[in-house]
Motif scaffolding. Structure first.
Motif, PDB file in Angstrom:
ATOM      1  N   GLU A 164       0.822  -1.213   0.000  1.00  0.00           N
ATOM      2  CA  GLU A 164       0.000   0.000   0.000  1.00  0.00           C
ATOM      3  C   GLU A 164       0.855   1.261   0.000  1.00  0.00           C
ATOM      4  O   GLU A 164       0.534   2.235  -0.688  1.00  0.00           O
ATOM      5  CB  GLU A 164      -0.924  -0.011   1.223  1.00  0.00           C
ATOM      6  CG  GLU A 164      -2.021  -1.068   1.142  1.00  0.00           C
ATOM      7  CD  GLU A 164      -2.900  -1.068   2.375  1.00  0.00           C
ATOM      8  OE1 GLU A 164      -2.543  -0.352   3.351  1.00  0.00           O
ATOM      9  OE2 GLU A 164      -3.927  -1.764   2.367  1.00  0.00           O
ATOM     10  N   ARG A 178       2.193   1.791  -3.459  1.00  0.00           N
ATOM     11  CA  ARG A 178       1.155   2.275  -4.364  1.00  0.00           C
ATOM     12  C   ARG A 178       0.894   3.761  -4.145  1.00  0.00           C
ATOM     13  O   ARG A 178       0.772   4.523  -5.120  1.00  0.00           O
ATOM     14  CB  ARG A 178      -0.121   1.470  -4.137  1.00  0.00           C
ATOM     15  CG  ARG A 178      -1.295   1.913  -5.010  1.00  0.00           C
ATOM     16  CD  ARG A 178      -2.524   1.048  -4.749  1.00  0.00           C
ATOM     17  NE  ARG A 178      -2.911   1.109  -3.355  1.00  0.00           N
ATOM     18  CZ  ARG A 178      -3.637   2.104  -2.822  1.00  0.00           C
ATOM     19  NH1 ARG A 178      -4.008   3.145  -3.573  1.00  0.00           N
ATOM     20  NH2 ARG A 178      -3.966   2.080  -1.555  1.00  0.00           N
ATOM     21  N   LYS A 179       0.832   4.210  -2.893  1.00  0.00           N
ATOM     22  CA  LYS A 179       0.620   5.627  -2.618  1.00  0.00           C
ATOM     23  C   LYS A 179       1.803   6.462  -3.111  1.00  0.00           C
ATOM     24  O   LYS A 179       1.622   7.580  -3.617  1.00  0.00           O
ATOM     25  CB  LYS A 179       0.396   5.824  -1.112  1.00  0.00           C
ATOM     26  CG  LYS A 179      -0.926   5.267  -0.605  1.00  0.00           C
ATOM     27  CD  LYS A 179      -1.078   5.527   0.884  1.00  0.00           C
ATOM     28  CE  LYS A 179      -2.401   4.972   1.377  1.00  0.00           C
ATOM     29  NZ  LYS A 179      -2.575   5.190   2.841  1.00  0.00           N
ATOM     30  N   ARG A 233       3.729   5.810  -5.641  1.00  0.00           N
ATOM     31  CA  ARG A 233       3.648   5.918  -7.098  1.00  0.00           C
ATOM     32  C   ARG A 233       2.575   6.903  -7.519  1.00  0.00           C
ATOM     33  O   ARG A 233       2.737   7.654  -8.487  1.00  0.00           O
ATOM     34  CB  ARG A 233       3.372   4.538  -7.696  1.00  0.00           C
ATOM     35  CG  ARG A 233       4.555   3.572  -7.583  1.00  0.00           C
ATOM     36  CD  ARG A 233       4.148   2.186  -8.026  1.00  0.00           C
ATOM     37  NE  ARG A 233       5.269   1.238  -7.913  1.00  0.00           N
ATOM     38  CZ  ARG A 233       5.151  -0.069  -8.089  1.00  0.00           C
ATOM     39  NH1 ARG A 233       3.968  -0.582  -8.430  1.00  0.00           N
ATOM     40  NH2 ARG A 233       6.209  -0.851  -7.948  1.00  0.00           N
ATOM     41  N   GLU A 234       1.449   6.907  -6.802  1.00  0.00           N
ATOM     42  CA  GLU A 234       0.382   7.844  -7.128  1.00  0.00           C
ATOM     43  C   GLU A 234       0.802   9.286  -6.881  1.00  0.00           C
ATOM     44  O   GLU A 234       0.432  10.191  -7.633  1.00  0.00           O
ATOM     45  CB  GLU A 234      -0.872   7.520  -6.310  1.00  0.00           C
ATOM     46  CG  GLU A 234      -1.535   6.212  -6.721  1.00  0.00           C
ATOM     47  CD  GLU A 234      -2.721   5.880  -5.829  1.00  0.00           C
ATOM     48  OE1 GLU A 234      -2.935   6.609  -4.824  1.00  0.00           O
ATOM     49  OE2 GLU A 234      -3.432   4.899  -6.116  1.00  0.00           O
ATOM     50  N   GLU A 235       1.563   9.514  -5.799  1.00  0.00           N
ATOM     51  CA  GLU A 235       2.009  10.869  -5.488  1.00  0.00           C
ATOM     52  C   GLU A 235       3.014  11.360  -6.520  1.00  0.00           C
ATOM     53  O   GLU A 235       3.106  12.568  -6.779  1.00  0.00           O
ATOM     54  CB  GLU A 235       2.622  10.901  -4.095  1.00  0.00           C
ATOM     55  CG  GLU A 235       1.595  10.723  -2.989  1.00  0.00           C
ATOM     56  CD  GLU A 235       2.257  10.632  -1.621  1.00  0.00           C
ATOM     57  OE1 GLU A 235       3.496  10.637  -1.566  1.00  0.00           O
ATOM     58  OE2 GLU A 235       1.520  10.543  -0.618  1.00  0.00           O
ATOM     59  N   ARG A 236       3.795  10.452  -7.103  1.00  0.00           N
ATOM     60  CA  ARG A 236       4.753  10.852  -8.131  1.00  0.00           C
ATOM     61  C   ARG A 236       4.010  11.226  -9.415  1.00  0.00           C
ATOM     62  O   ARG A 236       4.443  12.058 -10.174  1.00  0.00           O
ATOM     63  CB  ARG A 236       5.728   9.717  -8.426  1.00  0.00           C
ATOM     64  CG  ARG A 236       6.687   9.452  -7.261  1.00  0.00           C
ATOM     65  CD  ARG A 236       7.743   8.455  -7.654  1.00  0.00           C
ATOM     66  NE  ARG A 236       8.582   8.940  -8.738  1.00  0.00           N
ATOM     67  CZ  ARG A 236       9.521   8.221  -9.352  1.00  0.00           C
ATOM     68  NH1 ARG A 236       9.707   6.954  -8.975  1.00  0.00           N
ATOM     69  NH2 ARG A 236      10.256   8.729 -10.300  1.00  0.00           N
TER      70      ARG A 236
END
Length: 321
Positions: free
Chosen positions: A312, A315-316, A318-321
């Motif tokens: 998790e 995943r967070k 990668r989303e923030e990037r």
């Protein structure tokens, strides 16, 4: 730092003096530490749990697994049911108190593991830190965690007293006189402690009485469910012994586990069980396998929850990037 009055306009960055800015900058690390200490404590306890599980496994756990492996699928089914009875009941309790989401279930499993592997109530400290890190869920978690722990102890003491009133008249001839005396004094102490907590309940407890009674009945259900499921597991492993006899032995085990003044509780229970049903080698191997399987479950769950957490976080990120 002086508070602004409501009728005064807030200072803009251009009008704030250096003397006003300096205290704000100095306070930032303190605020960051205050916000992060629950996560730091939870991380430290999680690492301690992993170390404790590893030590238990490489000390006696793996040897217990090698002694005997029950062939019946019923043993494993009811063993897993017995293992998860405690965290499920804890989830029901905190679902009522805080309306916790399903993500609380892994934290409640870690709470149980820490209490088993580390020092007493370390799991409650972990769960308190977990709740403090989620203040949007609950504003003051200490009182609820404390009350749940105390009520759980009272329920265990009440159960021990009831079991003692039944078991001692039936089995005192099988137990050494000094052990019987220690059991009686332990029951007296546990009863006195529980009565003291009840008499001063207004000063001890933070939750409303209806919530305390709800916790008590769920804990009673937990104790009964744990005893019945582990008795069924052992009955499947050694079917030559009747289920009624296994229930009697598990009740004795619950009684012995709650008495504070008894040394070598596991050895006392094992000797008592061998006197009652025989099968000395088979029974001792089954007890060792059950204890080792519990430690293995602790380790597998810690690895599983750790893998989910890392996934998790990645995943967070990668989303923030």
């Amino acid at each position: 730092m002086n508070r602004l009055r409501v009728d005064e306009p807030a200072s803009t960055p251009s009008t704030m003096s250096t003397a006003d800015v300096a205290p704000l900058v100095a306070l930032k690390p303190v605020q960051t530490l205050r916000r992060r200490w629950p996560m730091l404590l939870a991380t430290i306890l999680t690492i301690a749990m992993l170390i404790g599980v590893g030590r238990e496994l490489f000390d006696d756990g793996l040897a217990g697994i090698r002694r005997i492996v029950p062939e019946s699928w019923g043993f494993y089914l009811f063993f897993v049911a017995s293992y998860f009875t405690l965290p499920i009941c804890d989830f029901i309790i905190f679902r009522r108190l805080w309306n916790v989401p399903p993500t609380a279930f892994p934290a409640l499993n870690r709470k149980r593991i820490a209490n088993d592997i580390l020092i007493g109530y370390s799991g409650d400290a972990y769960f308190y830190a977990w709740a403090r890190a989620r203040l949007e869920m609950v504003a003051a978690p200490f009182g609820a965690v404390k009350d749940v722990s105390i009520v759980s102890g009272i329920t265990g003491n009440v159960t021990a007293l009831l079991l003692g009133l039944v078991a001692l008249p039936l089995g005192y001839q099988l137990i050494a006189p000094e052990v019987v005396e220690a059991m009686i004094w332990s029951l007296v102490f546990a009863t006195a402690l529980s009565l003291g907590l009840i008499l001063f309940s207004k000063r001890v407890f933070s939750l409303p009485r209806r919530d305390l009674w709800f916790i008590f009945w769920i804990d009673l259900l937990r104790i009964g469910g744990t005893c019945v499921t582990i008795a069924l597991a052992w009955a499947w492993a050694i079917p030559s012994v009747s289920l009624g006899m296994w229930l009697f032995l598990v009740a004795g085990r619950q009684l012995v586990s709650r008495l504070p003044f008894l040394p070598n509780k596991d050895l006392l229970f094992a000797n008592f069980a061998i006197l009652v049903i025989g099968h000395d080698r088979t029974l001792s191997d089954l007890m060792a396998f059950t204890a080792a399987s519990t430690v293995v479950m602790h380790g597998l769950l810690l690895l599983l929850f750790g893998a989910v957490y890392v996934t998790e976080r990645m995943r967070k990120w990668r989303e923030e990037r």
